[in-house]
Motif scaffolding. Structure first.
Motif, mmCIF file in Angstrom:
data_model
loop_
_atom_site.group_PDB
_atom_site.id
_atom_site.type_symbol
_atom_site.label_atom_id
_atom_site.label_comp_id
_atom_site.label_asym_id
_atom_site.label_seq_id
_atom_site.Cartn_x
_atom_site.Cartn_y
_atom_site.Cartn_z
ATOM 1 N N LEU A 44 -56.102 3.435 53.973
ATOM 2 C CA LEU A 44 -56.058 3.783 55.921
ATOM 3 C C LEU A 44 -55.863 5.453 56.266
ATOM 4 C CD1 LEU A 44 -57.498 3.752 58.770
ATOM 5 C CD2 LEU A 44 -54.434 2.387 59.880
ATOM 6 N N VAL A 45 -54.508 5.659 55.298
ATOM 7 C CA VAL A 45 -53.597 6.188 55.213
ATOM 8 C C VAL A 45 -54.829 7.712 54.689
ATOM 9 C CG1 VAL A 45 -51.373 8.723 55.097
ATOM 10 C CG2 VAL A 45 -51.492 6.069 56.297
ATOM 11 N N ASN A 46 -55.487 7.381 53.047
ATOM 12 C CA ASN A 46 -55.509 8.147 52.609
ATOM 13 C C ASN A 46 -56.949 8.773 53.012
ATOM 14 O OD1 ASN A 46 -53.312 7.845 50.851
ATOM 15 N ND2 ASN A 46 -54.254 6.358 49.901
ATOM 16 N N THR A 83 -58.223 9.104 56.034
ATOM 17 C CA THR A 83 -58.193 9.931 57.181
ATOM 18 C C THR A 83 -58.048 10.929 56.624
ATOM 19 O OG1 THR A 83 -57.331 7.491 58.328
ATOM 20 C CG2 THR A 83 -56.644 9.756 59.284
ATOM 21 N N MET A 84 -56.716 10.585 55.857
ATOM 22 C CA MET A 84 -56.600 12.152 55.532
ATOM 23 C C MET A 84 -57.773 13.047 54.040
ATOM 24 S SD MET A 84 -53.577 13.101 56.332
ATOM 25 C CE MET A 84 -53.798 12.306 57.922
ATOM 26 N N THR A 85 -58.598 12.691 53.815
ATOM 27 C CA THR A 85 -59.434 12.938 53.122
ATOM 28 C C THR A 85 -60.173 13.302 54.602
ATOM 29 O OG1 THR A 85 -59.089 11.737 51.025
ATOM 30 C CG2 THR A 85 -61.113 12.344 51.158
ATOM 31 N N ALA A 86 -60.845 12.529 55.148
ATOM 32 C CA ALA A 86 -62.360 12.995 55.687
ATOM 33 C C ALA A 86 -60.978 13.694 57.302
ATOM 34 C CB ALA A 86 -61.566 11.921 57.291
ATOM 35 N N ALA A 87 -60.159 13.789 57.143
ATOM 36 C CA ALA A 87 -59.370 15.050 57.769
ATOM 37 C C ALA A 87 -59.319 16.527 57.127
ATOM 38 C CB ALA A 87 -57.573 14.653 58.353
ATOM 39 N N GLN A 88 -59.348 15.868 56.071
ATOM 40 C CA GLN A 88 -59.743 17.397 55.320
ATOM 41 C C GLN A 88 -61.220 17.923 55.006
ATOM 42 O OE1 GLN A 88 -58.124 16.727 50.973
ATOM 43 N NE2 GLN A 88 -56.243 17.302 51.851
ATOM 44 N N LYS A 89 -62.074 16.997 54.822
ATOM 45 C CA LYS A 89 -63.747 17.531 55.141
ATOM 46 C C LYS A 89 -63.941 18.401 55.962
ATOM 47 C CE LYS A 89 -65.101 14.035 51.666
ATOM 48 N NZ LYS A 89 -65.655 12.927 50.942
ATOM 49 N N ALA A 90 -63.817 17.459 57.298
ATOM 50 C CA ALA A 90 -63.440 17.718 58.632
ATOM 51 C C ALA A 90 -62.813 19.096 58.776
ATOM 52 C CB ALA A 90 -63.480 17.122 59.861
ATOM 53 N N LEU A 94 -59.647 18.911 60.111
ATOM 54 C CA LEU A 94 -58.842 18.898 60.911
ATOM 55 C C LEU A 94 -57.577 19.036 60.590
ATOM 56 C CD1 LEU A 94 -59.981 15.618 62.803
ATOM 57 C CD2 LEU A 94 -60.456 18.127 63.493
ATOM 58 N N PRO A 95 -56.695 19.714 61.319
ATOM 59 C CA PRO A 95 -55.192 19.894 60.545
ATOM 60 C C PRO A 95 -54.659 18.076 60.154
ATOM 61 C CG PRO A 95 -55.404 20.580 62.910
ATOM 62 C CD PRO A 95 -56.757 19.379 62.531
ATOM 63 N N GLN A 96 -53.580 18.116 59.670
ATOM 64 C CA GLN A 96 -53.688 16.849 59.369
ATOM 65 C C GLN A 96 -52.413 15.622 60.837
ATOM 66 O OE1 GLN A 96 -50.512 16.986 55.629
ATOM 67 N NE2 GLN A 96 -50.699 15.025 55.601
ATOM 68 N N LYS A 97 -51.693 16.530 61.324
ATOM 69 C CA LYS A 97 -51.298 16.007 62.274
ATOM 70 C C LYS A 97 -52.112 15.129 62.671
ATOM 71 C CE LYS A 97 -46.807 18.690 62.702
ATOM 72 N NZ LYS A 97 -46.047 19.859 63.389
ATOM 73 N N ALA A 98 -52.897 16.518 63.669
ATOM 74 C CA ALA A 98 -53.887 15.423 64.924
ATOM 75 C C ALA A 98 -54.430 14.317 63.519
ATOM 76 C CB ALA A 98 -55.297 16.048 64.998
ATOM 77 N N ALA A 99 -55.148 14.419 62.301
ATOM 78 C CA ALA A 99 -55.164 13.263 61.307
ATOM 79 C C ALA A 99 -54.552 12.255 61.737
ATOM 80 C CB ALA A 99 -55.675 12.957 60.552
ATOM 81 N N MET A 100 -53.010 11.948 62.025
ATOM 82 C CA MET A 100 -52.066 10.882 61.773
ATOM 83 C C MET A 100 -52.385 10.590 63.507
ATOM 84 S SD MET A 100 -51.475 10.733 59.091
ATOM 85 C CE MET A 100 -49.755 9.205 59.163
ATOM 86 N N ALA A 101 -51.954 11.678 63.569
ATOM 87 C CA ALA A 101 -52.342 11.108 65.516
ATOM 88 C C ALA A 101 -52.672 9.640 65.948
ATOM 89 C CB ALA A 101 -51.983 12.283 66.816
ATOM 90 N N LYS A 102 -54.115 10.399 65.954
ATOM 91 C CA LYS A 102 -55.603 9.316 65.630
ATOM 92 C C LYS A 102 -55.054 7.913 65.144
ATOM 93 C CE LYS A 102 -58.826 11.717 67.388
ATOM 94 N NZ LYS A 102 -59.254 12.038 68.343
ATOM 95 N N ILE A 103 -54.175 8.245 64.127
ATOM 96 C CA ILE A 103 -54.198 6.659 63.491
ATOM 97 C C ILE A 103 -52.568 5.649 63.942
ATOM 98 C CG2 ILE A 103 -55.920 7.068 61.954
ATOM 99 C CD1 ILE A 103 -54.051 7.132 59.681
ATOM 100 N N GLU A 104 -51.997 6.715 64.727
ATOM 101 C CA GLU A 104 -50.713 6.317 64.876
ATOM 102 C C GLU A 104 -50.526 5.269 65.271
ATOM 103 O OE1 GLU A 104 -46.866 5.888 63.757
ATOM 104 O OE2 GLU A 104 -47.885 7.728 63.165
ATOM 105 N N PRO A 105 -51.248 4.483 66.376
ATOM 106 C CA PRO A 105 -50.923 3.680 66.752
ATOM 107 C C PRO A 105 -51.661 1.963 66.058
ATOM 108 C CG PRO A 105 -52.147 4.618 68.484
ATOM 109 C CD PRO A 105 -52.279 5.486 67.182
ATOM 110 N N GLU A 106 -52.859 2.596 65.216
ATOM 111 C CA GLU A 106 -53.011 1.489 63.869
ATOM 112 C C GLU A 106 -51.998 1.085 63.284
ATOM 113 O OE1 GLU A 106 -55.556 -1.599 62.466
ATOM 114 O OE2 GLU A 106 -55.298 -0.687 64.495
#
Length: 88
Positions: free
Chosen positions: A41-43, A45-52, A54-66
């Motif tokens: 999930l982390v990997n 998400t980070m790959t998708a964030a890089q492609k889009a 998006l900042p890494q912090k923002a991407a991690m914030a989205k999945i933090e509840p999960e």
């Protein structure tokens, strides 16, 4: 031993021990699968964030509840595994 006791596999100490071993193995497998899921999930998400872009912090914030749910589940499963292994 009566007929009812012979038919009940849980009256046999060996079967109970084998059942506990199976539960320990199954629990360990579930823990490993949860850990792999969390990592994937982390990997992903980070790959998708890089492609889009998006900042890494923002991407991690989205999945933090999960991630928090997964971590809580892992903690519970590890406690169960520890309880099973210390009881043997």
């Amino acid at each position: 031993m009566s007929e009812n006791e012979e038919l009940n596999p849980y009256n046999n100490d060996e079967n109970v021990e084998n059942s506990t071993e199976t539960n320990v193995e199954e629990l360990a497998e579930v823990i490993a699968e949860f850990e792999q899921y969390r990592e994937r999930l982390v990997n992903e998400t980070m790959t998708a964030a890089q492609k889009a872009k998006l900042p890494q912090k923002a991407a991690m914030a989205k999945i933090e509840p999960e991630l928090a749910k997964i971590d809580a589940g892992l903690e519970t499963l590890r406690a169960q595994l520890a309880a099973l292994t210390t009881n043997n």
